[in-house]
Scaffold this motif. Sequence first.
Motif, PDB file in Angstrom:
ATOM      1  N   ASP A   1     -11.322 -11.448   3.347  1.00  0.00           N
ATOM      2  CA  ASP A   1     -11.626 -11.496   1.922  1.00  0.00           C
ATOM      3  C   ASP A   1     -10.455 -10.912   1.140  1.00  0.00           C
ATOM      4  O   ASP A   1     -10.075  -9.762   1.359  1.00  0.00           O
ATOM      5  N   PHE A   2      -9.888 -11.704   0.259  1.00  0.00           N
ATOM      6  CA  PHE A   2      -8.649 -11.333  -0.419  1.00  0.00           C
ATOM      7  C   PHE A   2      -8.804 -10.085  -1.285  1.00  0.00           C
ATOM      8  O   PHE A   2      -7.966  -9.177  -1.246  1.00  0.00           O
ATOM      9  N   ASP A   3      -9.871 -10.015  -2.060  1.00  0.00           N
ATOM     10  CA  ASP A   3     -10.031  -8.862  -2.953  1.00  0.00           C
ATOM     11  C   ASP A   3     -10.286  -7.573  -2.186  1.00  0.00           C
ATOM     12  O   ASP A   3      -9.845  -6.496  -2.605  1.00  0.00           O
ATOM     13  N   ARG A   4     -11.006  -7.658  -1.057  1.00  0.00           N
ATOM     14  CA  ARG A   4     -11.219  -6.454  -0.250  1.00  0.00           C
ATOM     15  C   ARG A   4      -9.902  -5.958   0.339  1.00  0.00           C
ATOM     16  O   ARG A   4      -9.653  -4.754   0.417  1.00  0.00           O
ATOM     17  N   LEU A   5      -9.053  -6.894   0.756  1.00  0.00           N
ATOM     18  CA  LEU A   5      -7.738  -6.493   1.250  1.00  0.00           C
ATOM     19  C   LEU A   5      -6.939  -5.824   0.136  1.00  0.00           C
ATOM     20  O   LEU A   5      -6.301  -4.794   0.353  1.00  0.00           O
ATOM     21  N   LEU A   6      -6.975  -6.400  -1.062  1.00  0.00           N
ATOM     22  CA  LEU A   6      -6.248  -5.801  -2.183  1.00  0.00           C
ATOM     23  C   LEU A   6      -6.733  -4.390  -2.478  1.00  0.00           C
ATOM     24  O   LEU A   6      -5.934  -3.510  -2.809  1.00  0.00           O
ATOM     25  N   ASP A   7      -8.045  -4.177  -2.366  1.00  0.00           N
ATOM     26  CA  ASP A   7      -8.583  -2.833  -2.596  1.00  0.00           C
ATOM     27  C   ASP A   7      -7.929  -1.828  -1.652  1.00  0.00           C
ATOM     28  O   ASP A   7      -7.527  -0.735  -2.063  1.00  0.00           O
ATOM     29  N   ARG A   8      -7.825  -2.197  -0.379  1.00  0.00           N
ATOM     30  CA  ARG A   8      -7.241  -1.273   0.599  1.00  0.00           C
ATOM     31  C   ARG A   8      -5.745  -1.071   0.347  1.00  0.00           C
ATOM     32  O   ARG A   8      -5.248   0.054   0.368  1.00  0.00           O
ATOM     33  N   LEU A   9      -5.023  -2.172   0.117  1.00  0.00           N
ATOM     34  CA  LEU A   9      -3.596  -2.048  -0.128  1.00  0.00           C
ATOM     35  C   LEU A   9      -3.318  -1.227  -1.385  1.00  0.00           C
ATOM     36  O   LEU A   9      -2.417  -0.379  -1.405  1.00  0.00           O
ATOM     37  N   ASP A  10      -4.086  -1.475  -2.421  1.00  0.00           N
ATOM     38  CA  ASP A  10      -3.901  -0.754  -3.673  1.00  0.00           C
ATOM     39  C   ASP A  10      -4.102   0.743  -3.474  1.00  0.00           C
ATOM     40  O   ASP A  10      -3.315   1.573  -3.940  1.00  0.00           O
ATOM     41  N   GLU A  11      -5.130   1.103  -2.724  1.00  0.00           N
ATOM     42  CA  GLU A  11      -5.421   2.517  -2.486  1.00  0.00           C
ATOM     43  C   GLU A  11      -4.324   3.180  -1.652  1.00  0.00           C
ATOM     44  O   GLU A  11      -3.865   4.279  -1.974  1.00  0.00           O
ATOM     45  N   GLN A  12      -3.891   2.506  -0.592  1.00  0.00           N
ATOM     46  CA  GLN A  12      -2.957   3.149   0.332  1.00  0.00           C
ATOM     47  C   GLN A  12      -1.511   3.103  -0.153  1.00  0.00           C
ATOM     48  O   GLN A  12      -0.723   3.989   0.175  1.00  0.00           O
ATOM     49  N   LEU A  13      -1.154   2.093  -0.927  1.00  0.00           N
ATOM     50  CA  LEU A  13       0.226   1.979  -1.385  1.00  0.00           C
ATOM     51  C   LEU A  13       0.485   2.706  -2.698  1.00  0.00           C
ATOM     52  O   LEU A  13       1.642   2.989  -3.031  1.00  0.00           O
ATOM     53  N   ASP A  14      -0.547   3.001  -3.443  1.00  0.00           N
ATOM     54  CA  ASP A  14      -0.371   3.626  -4.756  1.00  0.00           C
ATOM     55  C   ASP A  14       0.508   4.880  -4.735  1.00  0.00           C
ATOM     56  O   ASP A  14       1.349   5.057  -5.625  1.00  0.00           O
ATOM     57  N   PRO A  15       0.365   5.779  -3.731  1.00  0.00           N
ATOM     58  CA  PRO A  15       1.228   6.971  -3.719  1.00  0.00           C
ATOM     59  C   PRO A  15       2.717   6.659  -3.611  1.00  0.00           C
ATOM     60  O   PRO A  15       3.552   7.498  -3.956  1.00  0.00           O
ATOM     61  N   LEU A  16       3.063   5.456  -3.134  1.00  0.00           N
ATOM     62  CA  LEU A  16       4.476   5.081  -2.988  1.00  0.00           C
ATOM     63  C   LEU A  16       5.064   4.491  -4.260  1.00  0.00           C
ATOM     64  O   LEU A  16       6.278   4.296  -4.343  1.00  0.00           O
ATOM     65  N   LEU A  17       4.223   4.201  -5.235  1.00  0.00           N
ATOM     66  CA  LEU A  17       4.663   3.361  -6.340  1.00  0.00           C
ATOM     67  C   LEU A  17       4.818   4.114  -7.647  1.00  0.00           C
ATOM     68  O   LEU A  17       4.734   3.536  -8.732  1.00  0.00           O
ATOM     69  N   ASP A  18       5.067   5.413  -7.561  1.00  0.00           N
ATOM     70  CA  ASP A  18       5.320   6.197  -8.774  1.00  0.00           C
ATOM     71  C   ASP A  18       6.809   6.286  -9.076  1.00  0.00           C
ATOM     72  O   ASP A  18       7.213   6.896 -10.057  1.00  0.00           O
ATOM     73  N   GLU A  19       7.641   5.709  -8.216  1.00  0.00           N
ATOM     74  CA  GLU A  19       9.083   5.648  -8.403  1.00  0.00           C
ATOM     75  C   GLU A  19       9.499   4.173  -8.453  1.00  0.00           C
ATOM     76  O   GLU A  19       8.710   3.284  -8.121  1.00  0.00           O
ATOM     77  N   PRO A  20      10.737   3.882  -8.860  1.00  0.00           N
ATOM     78  CA  PRO A  20      11.149   2.482  -8.955  1.00  0.00           C
ATOM     79  C   PRO A  20      10.960   1.732  -7.637  1.00  0.00           C
ATOM     80  O   PRO A  20      11.320   2.221  -6.565  1.00  0.00           O
ATOM     81  N   TYR A  21      10.399   0.532  -7.717  1.00  0.00           N
ATOM     82  CA  TYR A  21      10.171  -0.269  -6.522  1.00  0.00           C
ATOM     83  C   TYR A  21      10.222  -1.754  -6.869  1.00  0.00           C
ATOM     84  O   TYR A  21      10.095  -2.148  -8.038  1.00  0.00           O
ATOM     85  N   ALA A  22      10.423  -2.566  -5.858  1.00  0.00           N
ATOM     86  CA  ALA A  22      10.357  -4.017  -5.956  1.00  0.00           C
ATOM     87  C   ALA A  22       9.477  -4.509  -4.822  1.00  0.00           C
ATOM     88  O   ALA A  22       9.158  -3.758  -3.894  1.00  0.00           O
ATOM     89  N   VAL A  23       9.068  -5.779  -4.888  1.00  0.00           N
ATOM     90  CA  VAL A  23       8.222  -6.338  -3.831  1.00  0.00           C
ATOM     91  C   VAL A  23       8.767  -7.690  -3.397  1.00  0.00           C
ATOM     92  O   VAL A  23       9.310  -8.444  -4.204  1.00  0.00           O
ATOM     93  N   TYR A  24       8.646  -7.951  -2.096  1.00  0.00           N
ATOM     94  CA  TYR A  24       8.942  -9.280  -1.547  1.00  0.00           C
ATOM     95  C   TYR A  24       7.773  -9.677  -0.666  1.00  0.00           C
ATOM     96  O   TYR A  24       7.318  -8.901   0.186  1.00  0.00           O
ATOM     97  N   GLY A  25       7.301 -10.895  -0.855  1.00  0.00           N
ATOM     98  CA  GLY A  25       6.246 -11.415   0.006  1.00  0.00           C
ATOM     99  C   GLY A  25       6.585 -12.810   0.459  1.00  0.00           C
ATOM    100  O   GLY A  25       7.062 -13.640  -0.332  1.00  0.00           O
ATOM    101  N   HIS A  26       6.339 -13.087   1.750  1.00  0.00           N
ATOM    102  CA  HIS A  26       6.662 -14.410   2.306  1.00  0.00           C
ATOM    103  C   HIS A  26       5.380 -15.186   2.561  1.00  0.00           C
ATOM    104  O   HIS A  26       4.508 -14.738   3.314  1.00  0.00           O
ATOM    105  N   SER A  27       5.245 -16.349   1.914  1.00  0.00           N
ATOM    106  CA  SER A  27       4.100 -17.232   2.080  1.00  0.00           C
ATOM    107  C   SER A  27       2.809 -16.487   1.701  1.00  0.00           C
ATOM    108  O   SER A  27       2.647 -16.111   0.540  1.00  0.00           O
ATOM    109  N   LEU A  28       1.897 -16.246   2.636  1.00  0.00           N
ATOM    110  CA  LEU A  28       0.715 -15.427   2.325  1.00  0.00           C
ATOM    111  C   LEU A  28       1.125 -14.098   1.710  1.00  0.00           C
ATOM    112  O   LEU A  28       0.474 -13.608   0.771  1.00  0.00           O
ATOM    113  N   GLY A  29       2.209 -13.507   2.198  1.00  0.00           N
ATOM    114  CA  GLY A  29       2.691 -12.246   1.640  1.00  0.00           C
ATOM    115  C   GLY A  29       3.077 -12.368   0.177  1.00  0.00           C
ATOM    116  O   GLY A  29       2.954 -11.407  -0.585  1.00  0.00           O
ATOM    117  N   GLY A  30       3.545 -13.556  -0.236  1.00  0.00           N
ATOM    118  CA  GLY A  30       3.856 -13.771  -1.641  1.00  0.00           C
ATOM    119  C   GLY A  30       2.608 -13.745  -2.510  1.00  0.00           C
ATOM    120  O   GLY A  30       2.621 -13.223  -3.626  1.00  0.00           O
TER     121      GLY A  30
END
Length: 258
Positions: free
Chosen positions: A63-92
């Motif tokens: 389930d896409f939204d459930r995955l986003l919930d987990r990623l959002d929670e766990q990655l948030d501490p990393l995203l208080d400084e400048p960052y960029a994102v790259y995603g390939h296919s599904l990762g995009g």
Amino acid sequence: MKTVTDLRPPPAGASIRLLCFHHAGGAASSFAAWRDGLGPGVTVVPVQLPGRGRLVREPRFRDFDRLLDRLDEQLDPLLDEPYAVYGHSLGGMIAHELTRRRLATARRAPELLMVGACPPPHLPRSAVAPRDASDAELVSWIRDLDGMPDRVLRHPEWLRRSVALLRDDLRLAHSRPHRAVVPLAVPVRVLTSARDPLLTPAQAREWARHTTYDVQVHTMPGGHFFHREFPEVTLKVVGRLLQHCEYQASGSSNQASR
């Protein structure tokens, strides 16, 4: 519950983080060479979806939204400084939706959103293997994309596991909700290939509908998995795209420290 990525602090001298989201049926290991390939100014953070690698014992998300919930929670501490994102296919898809969610909740957005071999979300998903595809049809589909090594085909147990992983990841892709187009206040860079049947150059240019900034389309050699076929070329393009972000992030940090 294990984390989806390594939460170590960035090395001294790094000015920007790059979060990397892998393709369907793949793993964070596809970005292993990026740590050295992009140089000391970039902290590469490969994100591992559950059900593979060191998270192999954790259930895979369908389930896409459930995955986003987990990623959002766990990655948030990393995203208080400048960052960029790259995603390939599904990762995009994941990179775009995570960016969209952060902007919608007034949190720090990436300096740059890079998507590789990923159609814009408003287009039909007819190119993705159907939900009810048989194992044989899935193998044929991924082989046509040059996405399954011959050594996997020679080992029935490896093949069974690879097909099961791919099937769950494609279910995840199909579960992505259809949302209204909302242009994001983030520059978008699209990496595509002239030989990719899942993303034509014309479709790649339609990412312009999803940003209030400019869109650049970079045509790579190879096919759908150009980042594996031509890693040095891919890293050269990604590194060049990050240079401006890295310069801006470094300048902001210097001003803040004065």
